[in-house]
Design an enzyme around this catalytic site. Structure first.
Site, PDB file in Angstrom:
ATOM      1  N   ARG A 162       0.865  -1.181   0.000  1.00 19.31           N
ATOM      2  CA  ARG A 162       0.000   0.000   0.000  1.00 19.31           C
ATOM      3  C   ARG A 162       0.899   1.227   0.000  1.00 19.31           C
ATOM      4  O   ARG A 162       1.965   1.232   0.639  1.00 19.31           O
ATOM      5  CB  ARG A 162      -0.891   0.038   1.252  1.00 19.31           C
ATOM      6  CG  ARG A 162      -2.111  -0.888   1.188  1.00 19.31           C
ATOM      7  CD  ARG A 162      -3.115  -0.460   0.108  1.00 19.31           C
ATOM      8  NE  ARG A 162      -4.284  -1.317   0.012  1.00 19.31           N
ATOM      9  CZ  ARG A 162      -4.460  -2.281  -0.902  1.00 19.31           C
ATOM     10  NH1 ARG A 162      -3.524  -2.526  -1.803  1.00 19.31           N
ATOM     11  NH2 ARG A 162      -5.575  -2.987  -0.924  1.00 19.31           N
ATOM     12  N   HIS A 210      -1.550   0.079  -9.968  1.00 16.15           N
ATOM     13  CA  HIS A 210      -2.253  -0.844  -9.062  1.00 16.15           C
ATOM     14  C   HIS A 210      -2.733  -2.093  -9.820  1.00 16.15           C
ATOM     15  O   HIS A 210      -3.925  -2.425  -9.823  1.00 16.15           O
ATOM     16  CB  HIS A 210      -3.432  -0.156  -8.363  1.00 16.15           C
ATOM     17  CG  HIS A 210      -3.819  -0.843  -7.079  1.00 16.15           C
ATOM     18  ND1 HIS A 210      -4.233  -0.170  -5.950  1.00 16.15           N
ATOM     19  CD2 HIS A 210      -3.838  -2.161  -6.749  1.00 16.15           C
ATOM     20  CE1 HIS A 210      -4.512  -1.046  -4.986  1.00 16.15           C
ATOM     21  NE2 HIS A 210      -4.278  -2.272  -5.459  1.00 16.15           N
TER      22      HIS A 210
HETATM   23  P1  NDP Z   1      -1.960 -10.960   5.264  1.00 17.57           P
HETATM   24  O1  NDP Z   1      -2.877 -10.344   6.250  1.00 17.57           O
HETATM   25  O2  NDP Z   1      -2.095 -12.406   4.942  1.00 17.57           O
HETATM   26  O3  NDP Z   1      -0.432 -10.741   5.719  1.00 17.57           O
HETATM   27  C1  NDP Z   1       0.009  -9.554   6.284  1.00 17.57           C
HETATM   28  C2  NDP Z   1       1.439  -9.747   6.765  1.00 17.57           C
HETATM   29  O4  NDP Z   1       1.914  -8.495   7.252  1.00 17.57           O
HETATM   30  C3  NDP Z   1       1.546 -10.752   7.910  1.00 17.57           C
HETATM   31  O5  NDP Z   1       2.723 -11.501   7.799  1.00 17.57           O
HETATM   32  C4  NDP Z   1       1.609  -9.847   9.134  1.00 17.57           C
HETATM   33  O6  NDP Z   1       2.292 -10.391  10.243  1.00 17.57           O
HETATM   34  C5  NDP Z   1       2.401  -8.686   8.579  1.00 17.57           C
HETATM   35  N1  NDP Z   1       2.183  -7.483   9.392  1.00 17.57           N
HETATM   36  C6  NDP Z   1       1.033  -6.812   9.621  1.00 17.57           C
HETATM   37  N2  NDP Z   1       1.250  -5.772  10.461  1.00 17.57           N
HETATM   38  C7  NDP Z   1       2.552  -5.824  10.784  1.00 17.57           C
HETATM   39  C8  NDP Z   1       3.375  -5.039  11.622  1.00 17.57           C
HETATM   40  N3  NDP Z   1       2.888  -3.989  12.317  1.00 17.57           N
HETATM   41  N4  NDP Z   1       4.680  -5.373  11.730  1.00 17.57           N
HETATM   42  C9  NDP Z   1       5.186  -6.427  11.047  1.00 17.57           C
HETATM   43  N5  NDP Z   1       4.461  -7.211  10.231  1.00 17.57           N
HETATM   44  C10 NDP Z   1       3.155  -6.910  10.107  1.00 17.57           C
HETATM   45  O7  NDP Z   1      -2.081 -10.082   3.930  1.00 17.57           O
HETATM   46  P2  NDP Z   1      -1.805 -10.520   2.422  1.00 17.57           P
HETATM   47  O8  NDP Z   1      -0.467 -11.143   2.346  1.00 17.57           O
HETATM   48  O9  NDP Z   1      -2.962 -11.258   1.888  1.00 17.57           O
HETATM   49  O10 NDP Z   1      -1.805  -9.082   1.708  1.00 17.57           O
HETATM   50  C11 NDP Z   1      -0.862  -8.091   2.073  1.00 17.57           C
HETATM   51  C12 NDP Z   1      -1.259  -6.766   1.454  1.00 17.57           C
HETATM   52  O11 NDP Z   1      -1.025  -6.778   0.052  1.00 17.57           O
HETATM   53  C13 NDP Z   1      -2.745  -6.410   1.549  1.00 17.57           C
HETATM   54  O12 NDP Z   1      -3.083  -5.919   2.823  1.00 17.57           O
HETATM   55  C14 NDP Z   1      -2.863  -5.350   0.491  1.00 17.57           C
HETATM   56  O13 NDP Z   1      -2.568  -4.095   1.066  1.00 17.57           O
HETATM   57  C15 NDP Z   1      -1.774  -5.719  -0.520  1.00 17.57           C
HETATM   58  N6  NDP Z   1      -2.330  -6.144  -1.810  1.00 17.57           N
HETATM   59  C16 NDP Z   1      -1.986  -5.461  -2.950  1.00 17.57           C
HETATM   60  C17 NDP Z   1      -2.461  -5.829  -4.181  1.00 17.57           C
HETATM   61  C18 NDP Z   1      -2.039  -5.101  -5.418  1.00 17.57           C
HETATM   62  O14 NDP Z   1      -2.523  -5.400  -6.517  1.00 17.57           O
HETATM   63  N7  NDP Z   1      -1.131  -4.160  -5.331  1.00 17.57           N
HETATM   64  C19 NDP Z   1      -3.367  -6.977  -4.332  1.00 17.57           C
HETATM   65  C20 NDP Z   1      -3.669  -7.633  -3.084  1.00 17.57           C
HETATM   66  C21 NDP Z   1      -3.170  -7.227  -1.880  1.00 17.57           C
HETATM   67  P3  NDP Z   1       1.724 -11.663  11.039  1.00 17.57           P
HETATM   68  O15 NDP Z   1       1.899 -12.813  10.057  1.00 17.57           O
HETATM   69  O16 NDP Z   1       2.598 -11.789  12.197  1.00 17.57           O
HETATM   70  O17 NDP Z   1       0.289 -11.381  11.339  1.00 17.57           O
END
Ligand code: NDP
Length: 308
Positions: free
Chosen positions: A223, A271
């Site tokens: 993002r 995007h």
């Molecule tokens: P998930 O919720 O499966 O994974 C999020 C990851 O981020 C987890 O490993 C989580 O840690 C980690 N995380 C969250 N907060 C923190 C923090 N404060 N510190 C450290 N690590 C953190 O999400 P997805 O993998 O499914 O998707 C990730 C993002 O990709 C989406 O939220 C979206 O913004 C983006 N996206 C972009 C697209 C595009 O076309 N550009 C398409 C789809 C998604 P933990 O495992 O410990 O919970």
């Protein structure tokens, strides 16, 4: 059973046939509608749109099922008291793996020098092997983990970083504040696949952008607000960061006068890193409805307190 499909018209075209047929295959009798009296709706399939912002009247709705993986535009909605599930979809994951692997390889192999080469420069410098190019993946969720494993499969030494500590075969996994500095230090390619939450906003600030190896490439399909834009532009100007491939931005579409468009060290993609694929996503939605009806826990539930 009534399922309200509350999303922009362009999404409806994709799902109007797929969703009813996926429901029928699962043996669920349901009507998928574009409009309904709120009190009659059992499930809401949702992508942010202007018609539905207030979830209060949907007193019967057992869940809100997001079409998108990122839920930062819904999760803070105080009227949303129903369980919220986000999208985790095979098609979305495969698309992201292809985008991240493609852009990582572009930087790794220095492809740009050969794609645009008006001087017909012939400098036969072979790139290092992937094994000599450390990569850091910020976020090890559904998407980050799949991309990290794909890059490790190509031979890159990959360090992953997440909120909670992970153990994933083939990756060095770190977590927490100290883990972040360690993960970034010396990285030659950094990929951000974190959700946008109050904790992750401006995570990559000037101090953290100074940690990767000089000239490192940054790939952000996560993002836009994960990165402090002014700090990144400054790091690009000095060559501290060698290139940024950016798919997501604070304002989308990226304003025409934004410095990213003209910066020689920035690649803007609109995007498109990955998209929810209706054929597989329809099955995910239907599986969650099946689970809710059977009293089983929903998949991919969003934790409101964490924000993702
Ligand atoms: P998930 O919720 O499966 O994974 C999020 C990851 O981020 C987890 O490993 C989580 O840690 C980690 N995380 C969250 N907060 C923190 C923090 N404060 N510190 C450290 N690590 C953190 O999400 P997805 O993998 O499914 O998707 C990730 C993002 O990709 C989406 O939220 C979206 O913004 C983006 N996206 C972009 C697209 C595009 O076309 N550009 C398409 C789809 C998604 P933990 O495992 O410990 O919970």
């Amino acid at each position: 059973m009534k399922i309200l499909f509350s999303a922009p018209e362009s999404n409806w075209a994709d799902y109007r046939d797929l969703l009813p047929s996926a429901l029928a295959r699962a043996g669920i009798e349901a009507e998928v509608v574009r409009e309904a009296a709120p009190g009659t709706v059992d499930y809401i399939v949702y992508a942010p749109n202007d018609d539905l912002r207030d979830f209060t009247p949907f007193i019967r709705a057992r869940a809100v099922l997001s079409l998108w993986a990122g839920v930062e535009r819904i999760v803070g909605n105080a009227t949303l008291t129903q369980p919220l599930a986000r999208m985790v979809d095979d098609g979305l994951e495969r698309g992201m793996v292809e985008y991240v692997a493609g852009h990582a390889l572009r930087h790794h192999l220095g492809m740009d020098a050969h794609v645009v080469n008006p001087e017909q420069d012939w400098t036969p410098e072979a790139p290092p092997l992937a094994a000599d190019r450390p990569v850091t993946m910020l976020g090890l969720g559904a998407l980050g983990r799949a991309c990290a494993q794909a890059l490790a499969g190509l031979g890159f030494p990959v360090t992953g970083w997440s909120r909670t500590q992970k153990r994933i075969e083939g990756l060095r996994c770190l977590s927490g504040e100290d883990g972040l500095s360690e993960a970034l230090e010396g990285a030659q390619i950094v990929v951000t696949l974190l959700p946008l939450t109050p904790e992750t906003e401006n995570l990559l600030d000037a101090a953290r952008l100074a940690l990767p190896a000089r000239g490192a490439a940054l790939i952000n399909p996560g993002r836009g607000p994960l990165i402090d834009d002014d700090a990144l532009l400054a790091a690009l100007d000095t060559g501290r960061i060698g290139h940024a491939t950016l798919d997501v931005f604070r304002t989308e579409p990226l304003p025409r006068d934004h410095p990213y468009w003209a910066h020689p060290r920035v690649t803007v993609t609109p995007h498109v890193a990955s998209a929810t694929r209706p054929a597989t996503a329809a099955q995910v939605i239907v599986e969650n409805i099946r689970r809710a009806e059977a009293g089983e826990p929903l998949l991919h539930l969003v934790d409101r307190a964490r924000g993702y």
